[in-house]
Every structure is written in structure tokens, then in C-alpha cells.
Design a protein around this motif. Structure first.
Motif, PDB file in Angstrom:
ATOM      1  N   ALA A 143     -21.334  41.793   9.531  1.00  0.00           N
ATOM      2  CA  ALA A 143     -21.673  41.083  10.767  1.00  0.00           C
ATOM      3  C   ALA A 143     -21.398  39.588  10.626  1.00  0.00           C
ATOM      4  O   ALA A 143     -20.912  38.933  11.556  1.00  0.00           O
ATOM      5  CB  ALA A 143     -23.136  41.319  11.111  1.00  0.00           C
ATOM      6  N   HIS A 144     -21.675  39.036   9.442  1.00  0.00           N
ATOM      7  CA  HIS A 144     -21.470  37.600   9.201  1.00  0.00           C
ATOM      8  C   HIS A 144     -19.995  37.233   9.256  1.00  0.00           C
ATOM      9  O   HIS A 144     -19.630  36.170   9.776  1.00  0.00           O
ATOM     10  CB  HIS A 144     -22.053  37.246   7.821  1.00  0.00           C
ATOM     11  N   ALA A 175     -17.623  39.058  10.766  1.00  0.00           N
ATOM     12  CA  ALA A 175     -16.947  39.665  11.922  1.00  0.00           C
ATOM     13  C   ALA A 175     -15.871  40.648  11.488  1.00  0.00           C
ATOM     14  O   ALA A 175     -14.769  40.678  12.034  1.00  0.00           O
ATOM     15  CB  ALA A 175     -16.367  38.590  12.830  1.00  0.00           C
ATOM     16  N   GLY A 176     -16.179  41.426  10.452  1.00  0.00           N
ATOM     17  CA  GLY A 176     -15.261  42.471  10.014  1.00  0.00           C
ATOM     18  C   GLY A 176     -14.352  42.074   8.880  1.00  0.00           C
ATOM     19  O   GLY A 176     -13.771  42.942   8.225  1.00  0.00           O
ATOM     20  N   GLN A 194     -18.086  33.507   2.123  1.00  0.00           N
ATOM     21  CA  GLN A 194     -19.045  33.857   3.165  1.00  0.00           C
ATOM     22  C   GLN A 194     -20.264  34.577   2.579  1.00  0.00           C
ATOM     23  O   GLN A 194     -21.396  34.340   2.998  1.00  0.00           O
ATOM     24  CB  GLN A 194     -18.359  34.742   4.212  1.00  0.00           C
TER      25      GLN A 194
END
Length: 582
Positions: free
Chosen positions: A237-238, A240-241, A247
Motif C-alpha cells: 500500500a505504501h 502503490a504496488g 520505502q
């Protein structure tokens, strides 16, 4: 449609919850035991599953329930290790709606009344399944009365009833309950296995994760599949795929692994200013000070393993980390690594208690930098006493804190080391002759100097010498001595003296002298008995019934004027010998 899709979304920990034994990862021993039990029809009436959170205890309990109640697609099958997933029992259990498979949360239903209700229902046969199965989660939360109420039913349950207990605190379950259950310890899943599992799930979810990102998630999961899946869900989710290692570090508040290496290296070189700047950069990027210290603890442990067992330590690490880690491990002494471990561990507790975690971390790093080039205690003793022949002086690092602006610690260490070197240059001293080890005191002394404190204490307490000469000790051992004391003593002396040593046990106990501890105890006992015979002490003991002599000590001659019970002055030497605290 989008709203419906969002409402139907299931988190990865639920979506990929295993429904068969084949889906359980890292629990081969449990699967093999249950397979053999089902195939030989030797199914226990009660199981207890224990392990860390998120390891799969409740999932395993449900799989066992399905395996025992599966009837096969044709409705005629028996207990099987591979439940079909198609029969009515399998489907109902998978959907948590089977009337004969009851789950109870012991954390919310802890009392005897809840257990009485369970015991009452045990008498009735299952309405649809082969077995009536009771799954009690967090069973250690039951009260003592509840456990006692369950004992009789647990020992002799009806043939149609099976109990499955799950707990994270196996030690809190009474032994009387454990002895009536078949126990399975679910193992932590290693990081490499978790990484492979998460990679498969990411591929199914059509998410792209960098290899290092998967490594970080697997390490952070700490052996828990559910925790790892929750982190994977959050990472997808953080990002976006499309998830990068950077990250994941931001999400978890982790420090960059390369920067942890740089920080550790700066501290070991005594570069205080550089280390503080590196930590400040990590802190500005969102790294938690406590997690930075935890990463350094992990690095210290890894470097220690690289130094002691290089073949097994670097298997799962990236190539760059293996190369740099091997280089650092080769430079750092074992004493430095163990000291770093203790300081970091203590510092972590200080960070958790300090009002400002960053300040506490910086103070810890300053201490580490100043201690980086200090000699260990044994080396310092050799340097100060001049018994090292100059070797200790050369072994101490010469850079350290002085190079990084924190020259206090490094300067002192260098000054201490330089004195023996100067004295050797001015007046060379011949190397002392090898020490003769021909009595028990000499044996204990060389063990103590060689950092064999435990072994020295055991020799002092239990070894009764018969004869001691170079390379040979004949002795007897007192009752309670460790069975391997002779072998360990021989090996330790061989390593400390570079000579072969033979430790033999004499056949005649009468030839053995008392141990050092026995001699000391006898001397203390004699002093107490002698003190008790003194008139002054006897008068005190008579005046205070029940009083005892607590200690016997010597005092200086100028302080020894004493008056006895008859008013006579006691001679100084006698008071020195007999003065006692009562």
C-alpha cells in the motif's frame, strides 16, 4: 463496483491463511508427526500448540479439525492428512460456522463457569461431524479453578471429543494439564524461508518488490508469518504496488544498512564527530534512535559470528555486506566486540528511559568511540606491570578517539601503553624465566590470569592435590565436582602454558591434601574457636545470650589497647589476634 471491491478486500494475513498442512511453512516436524498419527490411527485426545505470535497456532488447530472430520468428496472418507476442502465439514470449518468445532478465547472467558459450560456440552455426541473439537486459544489465561475443573474431562474425554489448545506462554500452563496433552512447538520461520514465501505472495498480488525490500520485511517479521504478511500488506500500500528498499526503511523507521556499517566503523576508529554526523543524518531521515542501536546490536552479533564461525554467519547476507563484514570482523578483537555488545545493550535501556532518545543515543556513541581503543583488563594489567614484554603496548590501537576529536580516552590509553615501551628502550630487561607450576596456588594463579575464572574457582573448591609437577597433576576431587573438571583443567593449562598436561585421579583418598577452600575454612574455624576461648569474648557471650561471633579481624598495634572482663589490660598482640565483632 469499486466500493464493493474495497468492502470485500481481505488483508493478506487472512487471505493467505493456510488451509492445509501443505500450506504450513517451516513446521515439517509437526506435519510429519500428525501424518504418522493419522495414518496409524494413533490420534491423541488433546493437543497443545505453542509458539510466538503469528506463527500459525490457530490456523494449525483448524487444519487438524478439518483433517479429523473430513469425509471426502464422496462423503465416505476418514481422517486424512490432506482434507479435501469440498465436503460439507471442510467447508463449514473453513468458514468458522461448524456446529461441532467450537473456538473459545480463554483471554475473555477465563472462569470456572465457562469451563463448566464446556464440560456439560462434552457429554453430547457431535451432530454432524466425526469428532466434536474444542479449540481454546491463549489457554494460559484460564484461571487455576478453570484448569482444575478441566482436568478430569481432559484426562478421560469421550471418544468423540478432541481438545486443541493454543498458547504463547507454555510455562503458565499447569504441568498437570501439559502431561495430558500431546505438545507441538511451532518453530520460528527463518528469514530466508519467509522471504521466499512473501515473494510468492507478492507475485500473486501483482506487486513488485526489490530483493532488499523483501529482506527487510523478512527480518522485521522476526519469524512470525502473520507479522510479516501485515508488513508486506502495508509495504504494498505504501509503494502503490512497486516497493523499494528505501520505502520499506521509511515505513519501518529503519536505518540504512550501509549507514549502520559506516556508523559502526566510525565509532571503532574513534571518530566521534563523524559518527554523530552520520547518526544525525539517519535521525533526520526518520530513523528511530532505539532501532539504530538495535541494528548495531544485530551487526555486533553478526560480526562476532563471522569471527568465530565464518562458515555459517554470512550465508543470507548480500555480497557487499559479507565482504565488508569479513573485513571489519578481521580488524576487531573479540574483547572489543563483547564490550560493544554490553555497552549497546545497556545503552538501549537508557534510550528507552531517557526523556530525549536522540541525546541518549549520542551519549552512548561517544562512550563507544572513547572506549574503542582502550585495552581489555588483562592487557591493561600486563602493560601497567610491565610483564608483557612490550607486546601489549603494540597491540593497543594508536588512533582511536584522538583522531576523531575525542582524544581524552585515546590519549590516556596511548600514554599508558607508551610507558613500558620507553622503559624497554632505556634499559632492556631480560625476559623472565617460565614460571614453575608445582603447587595448587600456582595452578589457580595461572588460570586466573588466563581469564579462566570459573575453572579457577572450581579448582579452588574441589581439587585436592596429591602431587603436582610440570605437565602432571595427581589429585582427588571433592563431592559435587563437575565430571569433566579434569579434562577442562588439562585443556586450559595446555592452552595457557603451551605444554601438554595430564590430570589423573589418585586411587588412595588418604594421600590427598585438603582443597584450598577446605584449608581456608579450617583456618577460619580455628580463628573463631580461638577467639571464643578469650575471656573478654566469653564474658560478652555470657552477657548477651544468643549472641554469636560474626567475624574475627586483625587491627593495628597502636589501636589494640583493650580491657578484659576482670579489668586487666590485654596485651596488644593478643588483641590483634582475638578481636571479634559480635
Amino acid at each position: 463496483m469499486a466500493a464493493d471491491s474495497d468492502n470485500n478486500y481481505r488483508v493478506l494475513a487472512r487471505k493467505y491463511r493456510p488451509s492445509t498442512f501443505a500450506g504450513l511453512i517451516g513446521q515439517e516436524a509437526l506435519v510429519r508427526t500428525l501424518t504418522n498419527a493419522i495414518e496409524s490411527n494413533r490420534i491423541a485426545h488433546a493437543f497443545v500448540l505453542t509458539g510466538v505470535r503469528g506463527i500459525g497456532k490457530t490456523s494449525t488447530a483448524r487444519i487438524i479439525a478439518r483433517a479429523l472430520n473430513c469425509t471426502g468428496p464422496d462423503g465416505k472418507g476418514g481422517p486424512t492428512i490432506t482434507p479435501c476442502g469440498e465436503c460439507a465439514n471442510c467447508k463449514a470449518i473453513a468458514e468458522d460456522r461448524h456446529v461441532d468445532v467450537m473456538e473459545m478465547d480463554a483471554a475473555s472467558r477465563t472462569g470456572i463457569d465457562d469451563i463448566r459450560e464446556l464440560i456439560e456440552s462434552v457429554r453430547y455426541r457431535p451432530s454432524a461431524a466425526r469428532y466434536k473439537i474444542y479449540i481454546i486459544d491463549e489457554v494460559h489465561m484460564l484461571s487455576r479453578q478453570a484448569f482444575n475443573g478441566l482436568l478430569k474431562t481432559l484426562e478421560e474425554p469421550p471418544e468423540h471429543v478432541k481438545f486443541i489448545f493454543a498458547t504463547t506462554e507454555i510455562r503458565k500452563i499447569p504441568v498437570t494439564v501439559l502431561s495430558r496433552c500431546q505438545r507441538f512447538d511451532l518453530r520460528r520461520v527463518d528469514a530466508l524461508r519467509l522471504k521466499e514465501h512473501f515473494a510468492d505472495i507478492a507475485e500473486k498480488e501483482k506487486a513488485e518488490l526489490e530483493d532488499e525490500a523483501l529482506n527487510l520485511i523478512a527480518r522485521a517479521a522476526d519469524g512470525s508469518v502473520r507479522d510479516g504478511l501485515s508488513l508486506l500488506d502495508q509495504a504494498i500500500a505504501h509503494g502503490a504496488g512497486k516497493v523499494t528498499a528505501e520505502q520499506v526503511r521509511d515505513m519501518l523507521g529503519l536505518a540504512d544498512r550501509v549507514m549502520v556499517f559506516d556508523l559502526y566503523d566510525a565509532l571503532m576508529q574513534g571518530d566521534v564527530a563523524g559518527a554523530i554526523d552520520l547518526f544525525g543524518e539517519q535521525y533526520a531521515n526518520g530513523a528511530d534512535p532505539a532501532i539504530v542501536v538495535e541494528d548495531m546490536l544485530d551487526l555486533t552479533h553478526w560480526l562476532t559470528r563471522l569471527k568465530t564461525a565464518p562458515g555459517s554467519a554470512g550465508e543470507n547476507a548480500p555480497e557487499a555486506e559479507r565482504v565488508r563484514g569479513a573485513e571489519m570482523a578481521g580488524k576487531l578483537r573479540m574483547g572489543v566486540l563483547t564490550r560493544n555488545w554490553q555497552m549497546l545493550l545497556k545503552g538501549l535501556g537508557e534510550i528507552e528511559q531517557a526523556p530525549d532518545a536522540r541525546q541518549a543515543a549520542e551519549m552512548l556513541f561517544i562512550r563507544l568511540a572513547y572506549a574503542s581503543d582502550l585495552p581489555d583488563p588483562a592487557e591493561a594489567v600486563r602493560v601497567l606491570t610491565g610483564h608483557d614484554g612490550g607486546g601489549a603496548a603494540h597491540s593497543a590501537p594508536t588512533g582511536g578517539a584522538a583522531r576523531g576529536g575525542g582524544g581524552g580516552g585515546g590519549g590516556r590509553a596511548s600514554a599508558v601503553a607508551s610507558q613500558p615501551m620507553q622503559s624497554h628502550e632505556e634499559a632492556p630487561v631480560q625476559q623472565a624465566a617460565p614460571r614453575a607450576i608445582d603447587n595448587i596456588e600456582a595452578v589457580i594463579a595461572i588460570l586466573t590470569e588466563g581469564r579462566e575464572a570459573v575453572l579457577a574457582s572450581q579448582v579452588r573448591n574441589w581439587l585436592r592435590p596429591v602431587a603436582i609437577s610440570r605437565g602432571r597433576i595427581e589429585c582427588r576431587f571433592s563431592d559435587g565436582a563437575p565430571g569433566d573438571l579434569a579434562n577442562r583443567l588439562s585443556a586450559a593449562l595446555r592452552g595457557l602454558t603451551n605444554d601438554s598436561w595430564m590430570v589423573t585421579v589418585a586411587t588412595d583418598d588418604a594421600m590427598a591434601l585438603p582443597s584450598v577452600t577446605e584449608v581456608k575454612d579450617a583456618e577460619i574455624k580455628a580463628r573463631f574457636e580461638h577467639a571464643a576461648e578469650h575471656p573478654t569474648v566469653q564474658a560478652l557471650l555470657d552477657a548477651f545470650p544468643g549472641a554469636e561471633i560474626a567475624a574475627v579481624r586483625d587491627i593495628l598495634p597502636e589501636e589494640t589497647e583493650e580491657i578484659d572482663a576482670d579489668g586487666e589490660v590485654v596485651p596488644a598482640e593478643e588483641v590483634n589476634e582475638l578481636e571479634g565483632d559480635t
